[in-house]
Design a protein around this motif. Sequence first.
Motif, mmCIF file in Angstrom:
data_model
loop_
_atom_site.group_PDB
_atom_site.id
_atom_site.type_symbol
_atom_site.label_atom_id
_atom_site.label_comp_id
_atom_site.label_asym_id
_atom_site.label_seq_id
_atom_site.Cartn_x
_atom_site.Cartn_y
_atom_site.Cartn_z
ATOM 1 N N UNK A 75 0.829 -1.208 0.000
ATOM 2 C CA UNK A 75 0.000 0.000 0.000
ATOM 3 C C UNK A 75 0.860 1.253 0.000
ATOM 4 N N UNK A 76 1.950 1.226 0.746
ATOM 5 C CA UNK A 76 2.856 2.386 0.791
ATOM 6 C C UNK A 76 3.588 2.576 -0.524
ATOM 7 N N UNK A 77 4.152 1.512 -1.057
ATOM 8 C CA UNK A 77 4.984 1.627 -2.260
ATOM 9 C C UNK A 77 4.134 1.927 -3.493
ATOM 10 N N UNK A 78 2.939 1.358 -3.550
ATOM 11 C CA UNK A 78 2.096 1.549 -4.734
ATOM 12 C C UNK A 78 1.653 2.993 -4.903
ATOM 13 N N UNK A 79 1.719 3.798 -3.845
ATOM 14 C CA UNK A 79 1.266 5.178 -3.916
ATOM 15 C C UNK A 79 2.410 6.182 -4.017
ATOM 16 N N UNK A 80 3.598 5.691 -4.382
ATOM 17 C CA UNK A 80 4.720 6.582 -4.643
ATOM 18 C C UNK A 80 4.493 7.332 -5.958
ATOM 19 N N UNK A 81 5.057 8.523 -6.025
ATOM 20 C CA UNK A 81 5.003 9.276 -7.283
ATOM 21 C C UNK A 81 5.955 8.653 -8.296
ATOM 22 N N UNK A 82 5.830 9.071 -9.552
ATOM 23 C CA UNK A 82 6.721 8.548 -10.595
ATOM 24 C C UNK A 82 8.171 8.893 -10.288
ATOM 25 N N UNK A 83 8.416 10.097 -9.782
ATOM 26 C CA UNK A 83 9.786 10.499 -9.450
ATOM 27 C C UNK A 83 10.342 9.635 -8.328
ATOM 28 N N UNK A 84 9.513 9.336 -7.330
ATOM 29 C CA UNK A 84 9.952 8.493 -6.213
ATOM 30 C C UNK A 84 10.200 7.065 -6.673
ATOM 31 N N UNK A 85 9.362 6.569 -7.570
ATOM 32 C CA UNK A 85 9.547 5.201 -8.065
ATOM 33 C C UNK A 85 10.877 5.055 -8.805
ATOM 34 N N UNK A 86 11.256 6.098 -9.535
ATOM 35 C CA UNK A 86 12.522 6.027 -10.273
ATOM 36 C C UNK A 86 13.720 5.944 -9.331
ATOM 37 N N UNK A 87 13.611 6.554 -8.156
ATOM 38 C CA UNK A 87 14.716 6.520 -7.195
ATOM 39 C C UNK A 87 14.790 5.191 -6.448
ATOM 40 N N UNK A 88 13.654 4.488 -6.318
ATOM 41 C CA UNK A 88 13.648 3.210 -5.632
ATOM 42 C C UNK A 88 13.332 3.345 -4.154
ATOM 43 N N UNK A 89 13.223 2.211 -3.478
ATOM 44 C CA UNK A 89 12.872 2.189 -2.051
ATOM 45 C C UNK A 89 13.955 1.471 -1.265
ATOM 46 N N UNK A 90 13.994 1.775 0.026
ATOM 47 C CA UNK A 90 14.989 1.173 0.909
ATOM 48 C C UNK A 90 14.354 0.946 2.269
ATOM 49 N N UNK A 91 14.793 -0.079 2.961
ATOM 50 C CA UNK A 91 14.328 -0.322 4.319
ATOM 51 C C UNK A 91 15.399 -1.059 5.096
ATOM 52 N N UNK A 92 15.218 -1.123 6.392
ATOM 53 C CA UNK A 92 16.095 -1.909 7.268
ATOM 54 C C UNK A 92 15.237 -2.948 7.958
ATOM 55 N N UNK A 93 15.580 -4.201 7.773
ATOM 56 C CA UNK A 93 14.790 -5.282 8.370
ATOM 57 C C UNK A 93 15.538 -6.583 8.207
ATOM 58 N N UNK A 94 15.306 -7.495 9.170
ATOM 59 C CA UNK A 94 15.867 -8.840 9.050
ATOM 60 C C UNK A 94 14.756 -9.871 8.979
ATOM 61 N N UNK A 95 13.511 -9.405 8.785
ATOM 62 C CA UNK A 95 12.406 -10.345 8.869
ATOM 63 C C UNK A 95 11.357 -10.172 7.804
ATOM 64 N N UNK A 96 10.092 -10.278 8.222
ATOM 65 C CA UNK A 96 8.978 -10.310 7.282
ATOM 66 C C UNK A 96 8.782 -8.996 6.537
ATOM 67 N N UNK A 97 9.083 -7.862 7.178
ATOM 68 C CA UNK A 97 8.924 -6.583 6.503
ATOM 69 C C UNK A 97 9.822 -6.501 5.276
ATOM 70 N N UNK A 98 11.036 -7.013 5.392
ATOM 71 C CA UNK A 98 11.953 -6.999 4.249
ATOM 72 C C UNK A 98 11.363 -7.750 3.068
ATOM 73 N N UNK A 99 10.803 -8.921 3.325
ATOM 74 C CA UNK A 99 10.221 -9.714 2.243
ATOM 75 C C UNK A 99 8.994 -9.036 1.657
ATOM 76 N N UNK A 100 8.201 -8.379 2.509
ATOM 77 C CA UNK A 100 7.045 -7.653 2.005
ATOM 78 C C UNK A 100 7.441 -6.504 1.101
ATOM 79 N N UNK A 101 8.479 -5.759 1.485
ATOM 80 C CA UNK A 101 8.937 -4.620 0.688
ATOM 81 C C UNK A 101 9.463 -5.067 -0.669
#
Length: 498
Positions: free
Chosen positions: A52-78
Amino acid sequence: MKQILTSRVYEAAIETSLDEAEALSQQLGNRILLKREDQQPVFSFKLRGAYNRISQLSLAERRKGVITASAGNHAQGVVFAANQLGIRAVVVMPVTTPLIKIKAVKRYGGEVTLHGNNFSEAAEKAARLTRESGMVFIHPFDDELVIAGQGTIGDELLRQNPGPLDAVFIPVGGGGLIAGVAAYIKELRPEVRIIGVEPRDSDAMARSLEAGKRLLLPEVGVFADGVAVKQVGRLTFTLCRRYVDDIIRVSTDELCSGIKAIYQATRSIVEPAGALGMTGLLKYIRESGCSDQTLIAINSGANMNFERLRYVAERTLIGEQQEALFAVTIPETRGSLKRFCHDLVGDRNITEFNYRLSSREQAYIFVGISISHAAERAEFGRRLNAAGYHNLDLTDNDLAKNHIRYMVGGRSTEVGGERLFRFWFPETPGALVRFLDGVGGERNISLFHYRMQGGDFGRVLIGLEGGGRGEGELEGRLDRLGYRYQEETANPAYRLFL
């Protein structure tokens, strides 16, 4: 409410089933339902909020990509969500992260950067990379769109169970899941009780709600690693103060029994954090004595390492209050063991028995007995006292359960000035070498016990003989090493058996 109803989670996630645990319902006199988030493509609810968070990024934000810190389920979800949308995803994970989790992130198309020995250090690295690269950081819980994505579970629950509903039991880590579900349900069905469930050693939300402000825990437990959060989110804390009715704390043993209950109901094996809802539900019934209620537990995830099952099985009987552990001193005379078993154990099953000669006058035994309820454990202790047997109830003693039961008979007359420590070593190559380098060569290791339990951290028991500089200097070295530890020199189980 609007953000939940307009969420885009179903472009990637599925509507999971709400299954009744029929045998358990009949046994406990309540209608018990289980929300199966283990059915998601990544075996966890985390996909909802991340997508839900990533799908609502702007086109400019999508081009830059996403990043997170996680060792568990959140990482796989992202990374799963980013892969679905054709967006680059980077995950910063501690170097202590098990290989199975690193491979899972890569399998879903994510780029892995290993940094630091814990989540905090990995998060600091992710923050630096975010500033340097301009990538969008996806928070695991403290984000409105992430919370809204998790809240779609609440919408599903009310549609799938339109009739009577008394309470929903929800695992709590940073608070994203319970905040989203509680906000939705309370707006439509304010009479439904929202009850969070946390491990006793990772209860950041419970403590914060009690204090009326967010607290930072100095350390958290490692068994239910999916909810091992030192501080809950600002948004999630605010929503929980408004909508959550209660928080139930559960022990590791109780959590193991919750895993077993879900397995018996669904034949699925969930991770410890995923079983929190069911564990809290069972404890609620046991302590309140309620009946004829409709209760729902959310199974939040099933990313369980197979190797952990042995540990879970070993602790389940205690969690179900079906086993008690005692240290008992018996006279070292002919027939004393037979008298102990015949007169005191009686028709109970002995689940474990450890013995080694201590002296010619007396012997210490480590014994496990089957019980049917908690009161029987206390009654057995009273019977031992009445019969003149000195005894110690070790059922709640973690040192005894994790180490001593496998080491009975390890006393030594040669050791001098020994101090005993429990350590949580990261399950990575070189962890022991780092420990030896950190402690230095001035103290002799007089005792060492490790047994693989399949988690991110191994539980290690170490005895160190006195020597070298002052004792305060030893604590300084251990603190600088960075491994979590706890001294157990005064533990009575250590005094008896080791």
